[in-house]
Design a protein around this motif. Structure first.
Motif, mmCIF file in Angstrom:
data_model
loop_
_atom_site.group_PDB
_atom_site.id
_atom_site.type_symbol
_atom_site.label_atom_id
_atom_site.label_comp_id
_atom_site.label_asym_id
_atom_site.label_seq_id
_atom_site.Cartn_x
_atom_site.Cartn_y
_atom_site.Cartn_z
ATOM 1 N N ARG A 36 0.851 -1.210 0.000
ATOM 2 C CA ARG A 36 0.000 0.000 0.000
ATOM 3 C C ARG A 36 0.878 1.248 0.000
ATOM 4 N N TRP A 37 1.929 1.273 0.829
ATOM 5 C CA TRP A 37 2.852 2.411 0.865
ATOM 6 C C TRP A 37 3.409 2.681 -0.532
ATOM 7 N N ARG A 48 2.159 2.006 -3.382
ATOM 8 C CA ARG A 48 1.153 2.569 -4.298
ATOM 9 C C ARG A 48 0.923 4.043 -3.993
#
Length: 179
Positions: free
Chosen positions: A66-67, A69
């Motif tokens: 997630r980071w 992205r």
């Protein structure tokens, strides 16, 4: 807002800065000065010391995929894992307007990766990253392999992304480009 505090990695000396939404920080330096190391450390691709926050949330509290992205590193030479261009994109139709903006033909989705020039690979890597809609772009020499019209197209597209509130760190050897 991206906040980097006392970030250290390898030969990179301690780095601290804040990057507001919509802002672009240009970093210029000689080869081997740690520009790429800095980007990779911010993206959480290499172990480092220090603190990186996005909107006051520590990088360590956000799941790594997630980071990456949200804070997307775009290397000078993007990686390719399939034989052809198209499979590198989750939604080829979403890429079409960006292809047009960067002067690439729609049919390049069927091209073998080996056919691509350095500049085509750079532009396709940028498109792949922009489709993630990252909050922060970490751009490592994104125009180094491009001709003048392609440089202008990349700059326009990146500025357009910044105008949505995203921010970025743009690394360049070129003093004029950094300005």
């Amino acid at each position: 807002m991206l906040s980097v505090r006392a970030l250290r990695h390898g030969s990179l000396s301690s780095t601290t800065f804040d990057l507001a939404d919509g802002e672009c920080l240009a970093i210029q330096g000689s080869s081997g000065s740690g520009k790429t190391l800095l980007l990779r450390a911010i993206a959480d691709l290499d172990p480092c010391e220090g603190t990186v926050l996005l909107d006051c949330h520590s990088r360590e509290t956000i799941h790594a995929p997630r980071w990456r992205r949200l804070v997307t590193y775009i290397p000078t030479s993007p990686g390719w894992w399939c034989e052809k261009v198209g499979p590198h994109f989750a939604d080829w139709s979403a890429a079409l307007p960006l292809l047009t903006a960067l002067g690439l033909p729609e049919e390049c989705g069927g091209w073998p990766i080996q056919r691509l020039s350095t500049g085509e690979r750079q532009r396709l890597g940028l498109i792949r990253a922009l489709l993630l809609r990252p909050r922060v772009l970490l751009l490592d020499e994104p125009t180094s392999g491009l001709d003048v019209p392609a440089v202008a197209a990349v700059e326009d597209l990146v500025i357009s992304h910044f105008n949505t509130g995203a921010s970025g760190v743009w690394v360049s050897h070129d003093v004029a480009k950094a300005r």
